[in-house]
Write a protein that holds these residues in place. Structure first.
Motif, PDB file in Angstrom:
ATOM      1  N   PRO A   1       0.988  -0.904  -0.008  1.00  0.00           N
ATOM      2  CA  PRO A   1      -0.313  -0.248  -0.090  1.00  0.00           C
ATOM      3  C   PRO A   1       1.010   1.495   0.538  1.00  0.00           C
ATOM      4  O   PRO A   1       1.981   1.039   0.528  1.00  0.00           O
ATOM      5  N   PHE A   2       0.697   2.273  -0.225  1.00  0.00           N
ATOM      6  CA  PHE A   2       0.682   3.937  -0.913  1.00  0.00           C
ATOM      7  C   PHE A   2       0.066   4.596  -0.103  1.00  0.00           C
ATOM      8  O   PHE A   2      -1.692   4.461  -0.156  1.00  0.00           O
ATOM      9  N   ASN A   3       0.541   5.594   0.574  1.00  0.00           N
ATOM     10  CA  ASN A   3      -0.334   6.530   1.034  1.00  0.00           C
ATOM     11  C   ASN A   3      -0.223   7.927  -0.675  1.00  0.00           C
ATOM     12  O   ASN A   3      -2.056   8.482   0.128  1.00  0.00           O
ATOM     13  N   THR A   4       0.052   8.267  -1.351  1.00  0.00           N
ATOM     14  CA  THR A   4      -0.309   9.170  -1.985  1.00  0.00           C
ATOM     15  C   THR A   4      -0.883   8.348  -3.576  1.00  0.00           C
ATOM     16  O   THR A   4       1.044   7.772  -3.388  1.00  0.00           O
ATOM     17  N   CYS A   5      -1.506   9.167  -4.962  1.00  0.00           N
ATOM     18  CA  CYS A   5      -1.324   8.872  -5.724  1.00  0.00           C
ATOM     19  C   CYS A   5      -1.425   9.698  -6.662  1.00  0.00           C
ATOM     20  O   CYS A   5      -2.380  10.148  -6.255  1.00  0.00           O
ATOM     21  N   THR A   6      -0.798  10.243  -7.353  1.00  0.00           N
ATOM     22  CA  THR A   6      -0.978  12.254  -8.286  1.00  0.00           C
ATOM     23  C   THR A   6      -0.392  10.720  -9.868  1.00  0.00           C
ATOM     24  O   THR A   6       0.466  10.235  -9.473  1.00  0.00           O
ATOM     25  N   GLY A   7      -1.371  11.543 -10.532  1.00  0.00           N
ATOM     26  CA  GLY A   7      -1.070  12.137 -12.299  1.00  0.00           C
ATOM     27  C   GLY A   7      -1.832  10.813 -12.476  1.00  0.00           C
ATOM     28  O   GLY A   7      -1.910  10.011 -14.302  1.00  0.00           O
ATOM     29  N   LEU A   8      -3.165  10.219 -12.235  1.00  0.00           N
ATOM     30  CA  LEU A   8      -4.003   9.745 -12.661  1.00  0.00           C
ATOM     31  C   LEU A   8      -5.258  10.346 -13.699  1.00  0.00           C
ATOM     32  O   LEU A   8      -5.677  10.969 -13.135  1.00  0.00           O
ATOM     33  N   SER A   9      -4.514  10.402 -14.736  1.00  0.00           N
ATOM     34  CA  SER A   9      -5.370  11.005 -15.519  1.00  0.00           C
ATOM     35  C   SER A   9      -5.046  11.378 -17.382  1.00  0.00           C
ATOM     36  O   SER A   9      -4.002  10.398 -17.358  1.00  0.00           O
ATOM     37  N   VAL A  10      -6.537  11.507 -18.058  1.00  0.00           N
ATOM     38  CA  VAL A  10      -5.922  11.656 -19.476  1.00  0.00           C
ATOM     39  C   VAL A  10      -6.523  13.247 -19.800  1.00  0.00           C
ATOM     40  O   VAL A  10      -7.151  13.700 -19.322  1.00  0.00           O
ATOM     41  N   GLN A  11      -5.412  13.348 -20.827  1.00  0.00           N
ATOM     42  CA  GLN A  11      -5.621  14.302 -21.541  1.00  0.00           C
ATOM     43  C   GLN A  11      -5.909  15.078 -23.026  1.00  0.00           C
ATOM     44  O   GLN A  11      -5.345  13.634 -24.197  1.00  0.00           O
ATOM     45  N   VAL A  12      -6.468  15.189 -23.784  1.00  0.00           N
ATOM     46  CA  VAL A  12      -6.735  14.898 -25.001  1.00  0.00           C
ATOM     47  C   VAL A  12      -6.088  16.278 -25.610  1.00  0.00           C
ATOM     48  O   VAL A  12      -7.706  17.198 -24.691  1.00  0.00           O
ATOM     49  N   GLU A  13      -5.454  16.190 -26.351  1.00  0.00           N
ATOM     50  CA  GLU A  13      -5.307  17.842 -27.375  1.00  0.00           C
ATOM     51  C   GLU A  13      -6.381  17.984 -28.328  1.00  0.00           C
ATOM     52  O   GLU A  13      -6.935  17.056 -29.201  1.00  0.00           O
ATOM     53  N   VAL A  14      -6.562  19.134 -29.229  1.00  0.00           N
ATOM     54  CA  VAL A  14      -8.171  19.410 -29.582  1.00  0.00           C
ATOM     55  C   VAL A  14      -7.773  20.437 -30.683  1.00  0.00           C
ATOM     56  O   VAL A  14      -6.770  21.497 -30.056  1.00  0.00           O
ATOM     57  N   GLU A  15      -7.557  20.540 -32.113  1.00  0.00           N
ATOM     58  CA  GLU A  15      -7.741  21.232 -32.615  1.00  0.00           C
ATOM     59  C   GLU A  15      -8.814  22.312 -32.564  1.00  0.00           C
ATOM     60  O   GLU A  15     -10.140  21.926 -33.168  1.00  0.00           O
ATOM     61  N   GLN A  16      -8.568  23.266 -32.959  1.00  0.00           N
ATOM     62  CA  GLN A  16      -9.311  24.145 -33.397  1.00  0.00           C
ATOM     63  C   GLN A  16      -9.379  24.706 -34.604  1.00  0.00           C
ATOM     64  O   GLN A  16      -8.394  25.510 -35.254  1.00  0.00           O
ATOM     65  N   ARG A  17     -10.783  24.447 -35.341  1.00  0.00           N
ATOM     66  CA  ARG A  17     -10.546  25.430 -36.851  1.00  0.00           C
ATOM     67  C   ARG A  17     -11.717  25.380 -36.832  1.00  0.00           C
ATOM     68  O   ARG A  17     -13.013  25.536 -36.768  1.00  0.00           O
TER      69      ARG A  17
ATOM     70  N   ARG B   1      -3.869  14.170 -30.586  1.00  0.00           N
ATOM     71  CA  ARG B   1      -3.009  13.336 -29.580  1.00  0.00           C
ATOM     72  C   ARG B   1      -4.042  13.184 -27.947  1.00  0.00           C
ATOM     73  O   ARG B   1      -4.723  14.311 -27.445  1.00  0.00           O
ATOM     74  N   ILE B   2      -3.623  11.806 -27.294  1.00  0.00           N
ATOM     75  CA  ILE B   2      -3.989  11.018 -26.347  1.00  0.00           C
ATOM     76  C   ILE B   2      -2.871  11.195 -25.680  1.00  0.00           C
ATOM     77  O   ILE B   2      -1.988  10.952 -25.778  1.00  0.00           O
ATOM     78  N   THR B   3      -2.931  11.867 -24.313  1.00  0.00           N
ATOM     79  CA  THR B   3      -1.695  11.849 -23.439  1.00  0.00           C
ATOM     80  C   THR B   3      -2.456  11.425 -22.214  1.00  0.00           C
ATOM     81  O   THR B   3      -3.980  11.565 -21.501  1.00  0.00           O
ATOM     82  N   TYR B   4      -1.459  10.679 -21.688  1.00  0.00           N
ATOM     83  CA  TYR B   4      -1.094   9.925 -19.864  1.00  0.00           C
ATOM     84  C   TYR B   4      -0.374  10.757 -18.864  1.00  0.00           C
ATOM     85  O   TYR B   4       0.995  10.039 -19.548  1.00  0.00           O
ATOM     86  N   PRO B   5      -0.044  11.757 -18.045  1.00  0.00           N
ATOM     87  CA  PRO B   5       1.114  11.708 -17.401  1.00  0.00           C
ATOM     88  C   PRO B   5       1.574  10.421 -16.918  1.00  0.00           C
ATOM     89  O   PRO B   5       0.834   9.540 -16.773  1.00  0.00           O
ATOM     90  N   ARG B   6       3.144  10.852 -15.843  1.00  0.00           N
ATOM     91  CA  ARG B   6       3.181   9.568 -15.066  1.00  0.00           C
ATOM     92  C   ARG B   6       2.926   9.826 -14.123  1.00  0.00           C
ATOM     93  O   ARG B   6       1.980  10.500 -13.671  1.00  0.00           O
ATOM     94  N   VAL B   7       2.437   8.138 -13.821  1.00  0.00           N
ATOM     95  CA  VAL B   7       1.861   8.053 -11.971  1.00  0.00           C
ATOM     96  C   VAL B   7       2.311   7.890 -11.122  1.00  0.00           C
ATOM     97  O   VAL B   7       3.643   7.521 -11.087  1.00  0.00           O
ATOM     98  N   THR B   8       2.775   8.851  -9.852  1.00  0.00           N
ATOM     99  CA  THR B   8       3.344   8.954  -8.887  1.00  0.00           C
ATOM    100  C   THR B   8       2.728   8.288  -7.586  1.00  0.00           C
ATOM    101  O   THR B   8       1.524   8.659  -6.969  1.00  0.00           O
ATOM    102  N   LEU B   9       3.160   7.131  -7.049  1.00  0.00           N
ATOM    103  CA  LEU B   9       2.833   7.002  -5.122  1.00  0.00           C
ATOM    104  C   LEU B   9       3.983   7.389  -4.992  1.00  0.00           C
ATOM    105  O   LEU B   9       5.014   7.368  -4.846  1.00  0.00           O
ATOM    106  N   SER B  10       4.174   7.772  -3.903  1.00  0.00           N
ATOM    107  CA  SER B  10       4.683   7.596  -2.340  1.00  0.00           C
ATOM    108  C   SER B  10       3.423   7.001  -1.097  1.00  0.00           C
ATOM    109  O   SER B  10       2.956   6.721  -0.938  1.00  0.00           O
ATOM    110  N   ARG B  11       4.725   6.923  -0.029  1.00  0.00           N
ATOM    111  CA  ARG B  11       4.723   6.254   1.339  1.00  0.00           C
ATOM    112  C   ARG B  11       5.809   6.410   1.850  1.00  0.00           C
ATOM    113  O   ARG B  11       7.031   6.693   1.855  1.00  0.00           O
ATOM    114  N   PRO B  12       5.596   6.254   3.350  1.00  0.00           N
ATOM    115  CA  PRO B  12       6.984   6.516   4.337  1.00  0.00           C
ATOM    116  C   PRO B  12       7.444   4.545   3.999  1.00  0.00           C
ATOM    117  O   PRO B  12       6.429   3.687   3.626  1.00  0.00           O
TER     118      PRO B  12
END
Length: 140
Positions: free
Chosen positions: A23-39, A54-65
């Motif tokens: 188990p870890f205490n924190t989890c960051t970066g669980l997300s997805v981003q869709v780049e959008v072009e405007q016309r 383009r679809i991008t997925y940031p890095r996920v970081t988990l931390s704990r004592p």
């Protein structure tokens, strides 16, 4: 009328290719981003097309004592030079009792890109922590 308990948790369990890293205490970066072009629409000044690209997925970081589970991470990291395959990972949000699952995310093509251990400084009284960072190519 029955009410459901909101999704509160203080722990996240990490498994990579079926290996439980604890188990870890924190989890960051669980997300997805869709780049959008405007016309802009020709001849229609009040309309702009929003075209997904383009679809991008940031890095996920988990931390704990540091805990006895930290040795599981060390064993896993020691095996990395022998196998550099992209695997799958499961991150499970757990209730405070560590027995009940709230939700689980499965990541595909996971690579461990970083592990950061504790900094020991006798002039500061802090909890020794570790962090593991994962790159991935999306959710399963």
């Amino acid at each position: 009328m029955a009410t459901t308990d909101p999704g509160t948790s203080v722990h996240f369990r990490l498994q990579i290719d079926g290996i439980d890293l604890g188990p870890f205490n924190t989890c960051t970066g669980l997300s997805v981003q869709v780049e959008v072009e405007q016309r802009t629409e020709g001849g229609n000044n009040d309309f702009v097309w929003q075209l997904p690209s383009r679809i991008t997925y940031p890095r996920v970081t988990l931390s704990r004592p540091l805990t006895p589970d930290s040795t599981k991470v060390m064993r896993f990291l020691a095996s990395l030079p022998q196998k550099t395959n992209r695997g799958t990972a499961q991150i499970t949000a757990l209730r405070p009792n560590l027995a009940q699952t709230i939700v689980q995310w499965s990541l595909r093509d996971v690579v461990v890109v970083s592990w950061t251990g504790p900094t020991f400084d006798p002039s500061r009284s802090e909890v020794a922590t570790e962090s593991i960072e994962l790159a991935h190519h999306g959710f399963l």
